[in-house]
Design an enzyme around this catalytic site. Structure first.
Site, mmCIF file in Angstrom:
data_model
loop_
_atom_site.group_PDB
_atom_site.id
_atom_site.type_symbol
_atom_site.label_atom_id
_atom_site.label_comp_id
_atom_site.label_asym_id
_atom_site.label_seq_id
_atom_site.Cartn_x
_atom_site.Cartn_y
_atom_site.Cartn_z
ATOM 1 N N ARG A 232 0.852 -1.194 0.000
ATOM 2 C CA ARG A 232 0.000 0.000 0.000
ATOM 3 C C ARG A 232 0.888 1.244 0.000
ATOM 4 O O ARG A 232 1.847 1.338 0.773
ATOM 5 C CB ARG A 232 -0.925 0.017 1.230
ATOM 6 C CG ARG A 232 -2.129 -0.896 1.107
ATOM 7 C CD ARG A 232 -3.111 -0.410 0.022
ATOM 8 N NE ARG A 232 -4.226 -1.298 -0.221
ATOM 9 C CZ ARG A 232 -4.301 -2.236 -1.171
ATOM 10 N NH1 ARG A 232 -3.289 -2.428 -1.984
ATOM 11 N NH2 ARG A 232 -5.394 -2.954 -1.335
ATOM 12 N N ASP A 256 4.993 -0.529 -6.862
ATOM 13 C CA ASP A 256 3.743 -0.784 -7.567
ATOM 14 C C ASP A 256 2.627 0.045 -6.958
ATOM 15 O O ASP A 256 1.585 0.240 -7.577
ATOM 16 C CB ASP A 256 3.390 -2.278 -7.503
ATOM 17 C CG ASP A 256 2.153 -2.595 -8.313
ATOM 18 O OD1 ASP A 256 2.101 -2.157 -9.488
ATOM 19 O OD2 ASP A 256 1.223 -3.249 -7.800
ATOM 20 N N GLU A 261 -1.983 7.731 -4.847
ATOM 21 C CA GLU A 261 -2.160 7.195 -6.204
ATOM 22 C C GLU A 261 -3.629 7.218 -6.648
ATOM 23 O O GLU A 261 -3.926 7.100 -7.832
ATOM 24 C CB GLU A 261 -1.639 5.766 -6.273
ATOM 25 C CG GLU A 261 -2.449 4.804 -5.417
ATOM 26 C CD GLU A 261 -1.900 3.381 -5.376
ATOM 27 O OE1 GLU A 261 -0.772 3.145 -5.828
ATOM 28 O OE2 GLU A 261 -2.623 2.508 -4.884
ATOM 29 N N HIS A 293 -0.118 0.046 -9.812
ATOM 30 C CA HIS A 293 -0.830 -0.846 -8.902
ATOM 31 C C HIS A 293 -1.428 -2.014 -9.692
ATOM 32 O O HIS A 293 -2.647 -2.191 -9.769
ATOM 33 C CB HIS A 293 -1.924 -0.084 -8.146
ATOM 34 C CG HIS A 293 -2.328 -0.772 -6.877
ATOM 35 N ND1 HIS A 293 -2.643 -0.089 -5.735
ATOM 36 C CD2 HIS A 293 -2.457 -2.078 -6.567
ATOM 37 C CE1 HIS A 293 -2.957 -0.949 -4.785
ATOM 38 N NE2 HIS A 293 -2.849 -2.166 -5.271
HETATM 39 P P1 NAD Z 1 -2.071 -10.821 4.915
HETATM 40 O O1 NAD Z 1 -3.149 -10.294 5.798
HETATM 41 O O2 NAD Z 1 -2.101 -12.248 4.507
HETATM 42 O O3 NAD Z 1 -0.667 -10.553 5.615
HETATM 43 C C1 NAD Z 1 -0.314 -9.339 6.170
HETATM 44 C C2 NAD Z 1 0.720 -9.617 7.253
HETATM 45 O O4 NAD Z 1 1.229 -8.339 7.676
HETATM 46 C C3 NAD Z 1 0.158 -10.324 8.486
HETATM 47 O O5 NAD Z 1 0.945 -11.464 8.760
HETATM 48 C C4 NAD Z 1 0.274 -9.271 9.598
HETATM 49 O O6 NAD Z 1 0.559 -9.851 10.867
HETATM 50 C C5 NAD Z 1 1.434 -8.455 9.092
HETATM 51 N N1 NAD Z 1 1.512 -7.114 9.655
HETATM 52 C C6 NAD Z 1 0.525 -6.258 9.988
HETATM 53 N N2 NAD Z 1 1.044 -5.090 10.428
HETATM 54 C C7 NAD Z 1 2.385 -5.231 10.380
HETATM 55 C C8 NAD Z 1 3.481 -4.366 10.693
HETATM 56 N N3 NAD Z 1 3.274 -3.132 11.134
HETATM 57 N N4 NAD Z 1 4.729 -4.840 10.516
HETATM 58 C C9 NAD Z 1 4.954 -6.088 10.042
HETATM 59 N N5 NAD Z 1 3.962 -6.936 9.715
HETATM 60 C C10 NAD Z 1 2.703 -6.510 9.883
HETATM 61 O O7 NAD Z 1 -2.048 -9.836 3.648
HETATM 62 P P2 NAD Z 1 -1.529 -10.159 2.175
HETATM 63 O O8 NAD Z 1 -2.616 -10.775 1.398
HETATM 64 O O9 NAD Z 1 -0.229 -10.860 2.260
HETATM 65 O O10 NAD Z 1 -1.341 -8.673 1.595
HETATM 66 C C11 NAD Z 1 -0.241 -7.891 1.958
HETATM 67 C C12 NAD Z 1 -0.377 -6.491 1.371
HETATM 68 O O11 NAD Z 1 -0.388 -6.554 -0.052
HETATM 69 C C13 NAD Z 1 -1.652 -5.727 1.760
HETATM 70 O O12 NAD Z 1 -1.327 -4.367 1.979
HETATM 71 C C14 NAD Z 1 -2.495 -5.804 0.514
HETATM 72 O O13 NAD Z 1 -3.425 -4.747 0.444
HETATM 73 C C15 NAD Z 1 -1.415 -5.695 -0.539
HETATM 74 N N6 NAD Z 1 -1.787 -6.146 -1.875
HETATM 75 C C16 NAD Z 1 -1.344 -5.436 -2.955
HETATM 76 C C17 NAD Z 1 -1.649 -5.865 -4.228
HETATM 77 C C18 NAD Z 1 -1.157 -5.161 -5.464
HETATM 78 O O14 NAD Z 1 -1.723 -5.322 -6.535
HETATM 79 N N7 NAD Z 1 -0.097 -4.378 -5.384
HETATM 80 C C19 NAD Z 1 -2.455 -6.990 -4.406
HETATM 81 C C20 NAD Z 1 -2.871 -7.697 -3.273
HETATM 82 C C21 NAD Z 1 -2.539 -7.274 -2.006
#
Ligand code: NAD
Length: 317
Positions: A232, A256, A261, A293
């Site tokens: 994000r 990304d 954005e 993104h």
């Molecule tokens: P997820 O919920 O499976 O995992 C997130 C992890 O982050 C969890 O294990 C949580 O404990 C950890 N976490 C929370 N706060 C934290 C902090 N301050 N420091 C360290 N770890 C922390 O989520 P995911 O599906 O793996 O997604 C991860 C990120 O990717 C999200 O922000 C999601 O929105 C983003 N994302 C981006 C795209 C894209 O197209 N660029 C696509 C999908 C997801």
């Protein structure tokens, strides 16, 4: 059941049509972004599905509720565009999407390699038939220490992918995932900042980690650090990224997602006067690779997102 789908892209239409039959529901498709200006289109519907372009704030949720909306799904994993607390308070049930983490994890590795191997200036040169090598020397992943912040679904898959490259992998997450320890070592955030050559973020955006990458945390990092953000945009303070690139403290960025954005990504803004100076300025550096993104954007993931958008509503009903 009648469902209203906002922000429908052309590539989603086929999946929506298929699901209409599969779940025996009536789905109205619109490419508009949800806002107070068009909320009246929801008249007669109890359920709505959205993507992430608009801010679903208190005012808009209130308007949705007043018009009869009970269920809202976002066809994204992230939910930070929705005021979830307020939705709960006024009784709108919300669900988000899930899809395999592979697409984003693959993309993360691609950004790491693009930055590490100076692909952006190499691409520029190739376009003007300059095939010289000077200044394009890269580094090999096996010689580097990579820090993964956030070891949920995507972070874990990135770590699994990286394990094939022979690099040292450090991880940080307040909730440790046993599957990670096969490939990586959990360390403190301070150690990640201090020792990693590449740092990649895979956490959700929360109030607590807003701008977690800022001038103070960048200051703790190795000179020439490469930062990757496929999570994000607001996790990284854009002005501090610019300062870091200008001072050469940061050796490269693979982004990304980037702060502010919204209103730019996924839109054709070629003929518009864009006012977001930071994004325009940051993207012109040779060692900054920025994409719109799109890490999620695979055929497999889109089918799954649309399915979640509809099935999520039926599950809550
Ligand atoms: P997820 O919920 O499976 O995992 C997130 C992890 O982050 C969890 O294990 C949580 O404990 C950890 N976490 C929370 N706060 C934290 C902090 N301050 N420091 C360290 N770890 C922390 O989520 P995911 O599906 O793996 O997604 C991860 C990120 O990717 C999200 O922000 C999601 O929105 C983003 N994302 C981006 C795209 C894209 O197209 N660029 C696509 C999908 C997801």
């Amino acid at each position: 059941m009648k469902i209203f789908a906002y922000e429908v892209r052309k590539d989603e239409i086929e999946d929506f049509k298929r699901l209409e039959e599969k779940y025996n529901v009536e789905i109205t498709l619109s490419n508009e972004v949800p806002s107070l200006d068009n909320v009246n289109m929801l008249e007669g519907y109890t359920a709505v599905t959205i993507l992430g372009q608009g801010r679903i704030d208190q005012e808009l949720l209130e308007a949705m509720k007043n018009i009869g909306i009970q269920y809202l799904t976002t066809r994204t994993i992230g939910t930070n565009h929705i005021d979830l607390e307020y939705a709960k308070q006024i009784g709108i049930q919300v669900n988000n999407a899930s899809y395999a983490p592979n697409g984003v994890a693959d993309y993360t590795i691609m950004l790491m390699l693009l930055v590490l191997r100076n692909y952006k200036p190499a691409l520029w040169r190739g376009q003007v038939y300059d095939y010289s090598l000077q200044g394009l020397q890269g580094k090999e992943l096996r010689s580097l220490t990579i820090g993964i912040i956030g070891t949920g679904r995507i972070g874990l898959k990135v770590i699994e992918n990286l394990s094939g490259f022979g690099c040292k992998i450090y991880a940080y997450d307040p909730y440790e995932n046993p599957a990670v320890s096969k490939y990586a070592t959990y360390v403190s955030l301070e150690t990640i900042y201090k020792e990693c050559d590449i740092i990649s973020l895979h956490t959700p955006l929360t109030k607590e980690n807003y701008h977690m990458i800022n001038k103070d945390t960048i200051h703790k990092m190795k000179d020439g650090v490469i930062l990757i953000n496929c999570a994000r945009g607001e996790l990284m303070a854009i002005d501090d990224l610019i300062d870091g690139i200008e001072s050469c403290k940061i050796g490269g960025l693979g982004l990304d997602t980037v702060e502010s954005e919204e209103g730019i990504i996924h839109l054709d803004r070629r003929l518009d006067i864009l006012t977001n100076r930071q994004i325009a300025y940051l993207r012109q550096f040779p060692n900054v690779v920025m994409t719109q993104h799109m890490a999620f954007y695979t055929k497999e993931a889109v089918a799954s997102m649309v399915e979640c958008g509809i099935k999520g509503i039926l599950d809550m009903n």
